[in-house]
Design a protein around this motif. Sequence first.
Motif, PDB file in Angstrom:
ATOM      1  N   THR A 179      82.236 109.099   0.398  1.00 43.50           N
ATOM      2  CA  THR A 179      82.918 108.444  -0.808  1.00 43.50           C
ATOM      3  C   THR A 179      84.027 107.643  -0.584  1.00 43.50           C
ATOM      4  O   THR A 179      84.512 107.113  -1.378  1.00 43.50           O
ATOM      5  N   ASP A 180      84.581 107.605   0.515  1.00 41.61           N
ATOM      6  CA  ASP A 180      85.727 106.727   0.906  1.00 41.61           C
ATOM      7  C   ASP A 180      85.398 105.400   1.324  1.00 41.61           C
ATOM      8  O   ASP A 180      85.695 105.115   2.591  1.00 41.61           O
TER       9      ASP A 180
ATOM     10  N   MET B 197      71.171 108.791  -7.777  1.00 44.71           N
ATOM     11  CA  MET B 197      71.956 109.557  -7.655  1.00 44.71           C
ATOM     12  C   MET B 197      71.621 110.641  -8.701  1.00 44.71           C
ATOM     13  O   MET B 197      70.687 110.737  -9.612  1.00 44.71           O
ATOM     14  N   ILE B 201      75.989 114.455 -13.791  1.00 41.25           N
ATOM     15  CA  ILE B 201      77.201 113.626 -13.656  1.00 41.25           C
ATOM     16  C   ILE B 201      78.314 114.490 -14.144  1.00 41.25           C
ATOM     17  O   ILE B 201      78.471 114.935 -15.213  1.00 41.25           O
ATOM     18  N   SER B 202      79.440 114.596 -13.107  1.00 37.49           N
ATOM     19  CA  SER B 202      80.521 115.292 -13.426  1.00 37.49           C
ATOM     20  C   SER B 202      81.770 114.413 -13.540  1.00 37.49           C
ATOM     21  O   SER B 202      82.768 114.735 -14.224  1.00 37.49           O
ATOM     22  N   ASP B 203      81.420 113.222 -13.116  1.00 39.77           N
ATOM     23  CA  ASP B 203      82.704 112.283 -12.931  1.00 39.77           C
ATOM     24  C   ASP B 203      82.034 110.894 -13.174  1.00 39.77           C
ATOM     25  O   ASP B 203      81.395 110.279 -12.439  1.00 39.77           O
ATOM     26  N   PHE B 206      83.216 107.724 -11.393  1.00 40.94           N
ATOM     27  CA  PHE B 206      82.680 107.749 -10.128  1.00 40.94           C
ATOM     28  C   PHE B 206      81.243 107.356 -10.103  1.00 40.94           C
ATOM     29  O   PHE B 206      80.750 106.376  -9.354  1.00 40.94           O
ATOM     30  N   GLN B 209      80.926 103.776 -10.639  1.00 40.49           N
ATOM     31  CA  GLN B 209      81.141 102.903  -9.328  1.00 40.49           C
ATOM     32  C   GLN B 209      80.122 103.020  -8.340  1.00 40.49           C
ATOM     33  O   GLN B 209      80.053 101.885  -7.843  1.00 40.49           O
ATOM     34  N   ARG B 210      79.372 104.028  -8.386  1.00 39.75           N
ATOM     35  CA  ARG B 210      77.999 104.084  -7.630  1.00 39.75           C
ATOM     36  C   ARG B 210      77.094 102.688  -7.998  1.00 39.75           C
ATOM     37  O   ARG B 210      76.572 101.934  -7.335  1.00 39.75           O
ATOM     38  N   SER B 213      78.383  99.246  -7.509  1.00 36.81           N
ATOM     39  CA  SER B 213      78.516  98.758  -5.827  1.00 36.81           C
ATOM     40  C   SER B 213      77.258  98.012  -5.425  1.00 36.81           C
ATOM     41  O   SER B 213      77.154  97.477  -4.424  1.00 36.81           O
ATOM     42  N   VAL B 239      89.379 115.554  -5.612  1.00 35.63           N
ATOM     43  CA  VAL B 239      89.449 115.971  -4.348  1.00 35.63           C
ATOM     44  C   VAL B 239      88.255 115.237  -3.651  1.00 35.63           C
ATOM     45  O   VAL B 239      87.997 115.527  -2.455  1.00 35.63           O
ATOM     46  N   ILE B 240      87.026 114.493  -4.432  1.00 36.41           N
ATOM     47  CA  ILE B 240      86.139 114.289  -3.563  1.00 36.41           C
ATOM     48  C   ILE B 240      86.305 112.873  -2.764  1.00 36.41           C
ATOM     49  O   ILE B 240      85.137 112.442  -2.034  1.00 36.41           O
ATOM     50  N   HIS B 241      87.163 112.173  -3.091  1.00 38.71           N
ATOM     51  CA  HIS B 241      87.494 110.941  -2.264  1.00 38.71           C
ATOM     52  C   HIS B 241      88.911 110.454  -1.987  1.00 38.71           C
ATOM     53  O   HIS B 241      89.860 111.240  -2.791  1.00 38.71           O
ATOM     54  N   HIS B 242      89.403 109.806  -1.376  1.00 41.64           N
ATOM     55  CA  HIS B 242      90.650 109.145  -1.012  1.00 41.64           C
ATOM     56  C   HIS B 242      90.884 107.878  -1.430  1.00 41.64           C
ATOM     57  O   HIS B 242      91.809 107.290  -0.937  1.00 41.64           O
ATOM     58  N   ARG B 243      90.053 107.270  -2.435  1.00 42.56           N
ATOM     59  CA  ARG B 243      90.255 105.749  -2.759  1.00 42.56           C
ATOM     60  C   ARG B 243      91.379 105.640  -3.497  1.00 42.56           C
ATOM     61  O   ARG B 243      91.826 106.564  -4.402  1.00 42.56           O
TER      62      ARG B 243
END
Lengths: 597, 253
Positions: A179-180, B197, B201-203, B206, B209-210, B213, B239-243
């Motif tokens: 995801t990053d 996907m 879908i919980s977010d 996000f 964004q998929r 992309s 918590v699922i990414h650091h973007r």
Amino acid sequence: MPKRRDVLKLGAVAGGLGMASSGALARGAVPQSGLVFPQGFTPSIFERPSPPSTPFKDPLYRMPVAQPVSPELLTPSPDGRRHQRFYDFPPAKYYREVIAERRWRYHSDPPYADGSWSYTMNGAIPGPTYHAYYGEPAFVRRVNQLPDIGQGKVPFALPSTTMHMHNGHTASESDGIPTDFMNPGEFWDHHYANFPAGFDNREIMNTLWYHDHRLDFTAPNVYAGLSGFYLLFDELDSNNENDPNPNAFRLPSGEYDIPMIFHDVQFSEDGQAIFDFFAAGESPSVTEKSPTDSSPSTIYKGTDNITLFGMLGDKITVNRIIQPFLDVEARKYRFRLLNGGPSRFYNFWLRLERADGTVVDSHPGLKFYIVSNDGNLLPEPIESENVEVWVANRYDVIVDFSAFAPGDKVYLVNRMDMRRDGAGPTGRLLDEGELAMRFDVMPAVGEDPSRIPDFMRELPDINMDEVRRERTWVFDYDNGLWTVNGKLMDANRIDANIEQGSAEIWTIRNAGNTWAHPIHTHFEEFQILEVNGRPVKDGDLLRARKDIIELGPNMEIKFFGRWRDFFGTHVMHCHNVVHEDHEMMIQWRIVPPGQGD
Amino acid sequence: MSRTDNTISEEETLRIQSRRKLLAGFSLTAAASLPALALGSMPAHMIEQRAARVIDRSRNQGFPDTRVTAHTGEVFRFYDDLVHERVVLINFMSIKREPDLPITRNMARLVKGFGDRIGRDIHVFSISYDESDTPARLAEFAESFDAPAGWKFLSTTPEDVIALGYRLYRTEGRFRSAMHSDLIHFGNASVGLWGTMSAEISDVEFAMQRVTSVMPRNATAGAQLRRAGPRRVDSEGPVIHHRDCVGNRSGES
């Protein structure tokens, strides 16, 4: 304890079948990302093979060692507040890696000679080889200069990437989790602390690699080029075969330490890499419905050739050169064998061709001294005629060419017979196999100071008192997609909260009876306790620190693992990257003690 | 106009549809087994040939260009009219199973998230695999989700639903039994990039964004490099990414 002279045979099976291949009508290429493609079609390598290329015409590509840059050249400046424990491990070296679309020449014959459009790192594939040292933290800024969607020349890959440091003991934000990702025009900073897990020197690792891990698009992106080596050295495995330190292993070093990454690729008529599951093949067959069945879905029945299972290329490349040769001196070499995927497994053997053309399959020099499993030096080297390399497996092997005469040619032969659909091996060993590359033996220049040590790294202790809980992960298949515990990868779901500093025992089970999965979990190496209920014995190649489980059909493996030093989210997934992209992945998270599930 | 595979398929579809209309008038029990009746009139080898034709791998990225009817009553060719050159979201659904498998409810969250981009930049197609989902019932269903014009609920013959499903993984003769194994497909047909996907879908941000992309970002050439991440360790974030600054382009530090 077994001596290193004990020969271990790895799953050798008598008999064999040649590669089947059929010529058929060529069809126009259809760009495919590999994410949506139907079952029931024959893999296109059997229908539309790559153009021919002269074997052993081009030399093996030797990746350059990555060169550090001045941190002042990085704009904006590196920011330690974005990384866990940055100030505990301030970077000693800074690097900049540019990811861009360029042509790469897989072979010098036409049509390959003009180059194949690829996703390159600093202009080449594989990317530069990092030489890192324990105690010398590194900082890598990766810049995405790929063209925007629809503008690029690689039709199947996504110009959005996240670079994973495979088996690095790396904090989540630098690990390159799926995801990053960074999009064109963006950059991502990676901080590699380069210290052993738990500050335990028995956890020192040596052969690591980096590769794309983009959510949904890992298979096409790695296939397009995004992979390379990251080697870690320490005072024992010191990158110096002349090391005066009496404890140093003095493995072959420098020119004689050669990383090799294997990717199987398929090419179009004009020499471009294609990632194509569509080809003229058998049509889906039809079965009659039961009169009482009102479900419309039982009408069609797929054929045996299900392409969702994997992507096989028909050209084996080593360091992205098709069937290269390498001039070797009659002395010892360290080869770092890495299967970069996407789906093919290899079973490598050596074969000798004398200068007079005689072919010899049995010769005392035709063997590997296996010194590492998954890039981690073993307690003792293991001697073997063959080495089985699943996707993402790394085996460092020593081959001693002093057993051969100048003018001899030694072939690296792949004898693994893969299922046509790419979902795993057939279990058969090919008689002839495919020649992956050739070593041309030359006279040695000077003495060979390198050694094959009798003893290397001891394994860390397994202490059951540290085990906080056990978990079971079942890898299966559900109506066209790959599942873990019956679920598809959901990026928004954390499947396990693991307490930092604790140990757990994980059971990894394959619910399928025909397919195979190389299962990889990030961040820390584990030790396998049991395979199908039987303990792993001393001297077994599996008695090692590993990050890949070779999960064969119906197999169950139990491992002991620790999670130390950092917090955050990581993943476990099948490293047949086609399976991974098709949802065979879970996310786990390291949390503070007391917050685990 | 010469008879191509497509036109042959369409003629067959029309024949089958007219037969269904006729049969539907007879009894409710007949309606329950319409696919069997519809296909029972076709010999197996013809169905097989048809399957091979409908999934023409040499064009349309393998998507069957079947005739589909939208909840609006409009009739389309699935690939040429709806998918070709577009960014699309596709899912399979049935009104009957929605309470157990709330795929449409999740799709609706995604559609809402995209707002007015639906119908302009992104087109959404929900394909019913239940023959009792008539265009009229689907229209009612669509209204209950406030479906914008760019979101179409499609129905077609059972065999064409299967052909579409065949292309999009729904292949082995059983429907997925649980929500966690159902999918939303997203793709950009003009460049041939497709993804999937989980329909759970919980977010929403996000998930959006998929989808984006696979869409051009039209970044200005020569623009300053932007930091994608990681975001600061002490900053709030998933918590699922650091973007850094997900969903917008103003992440320059």
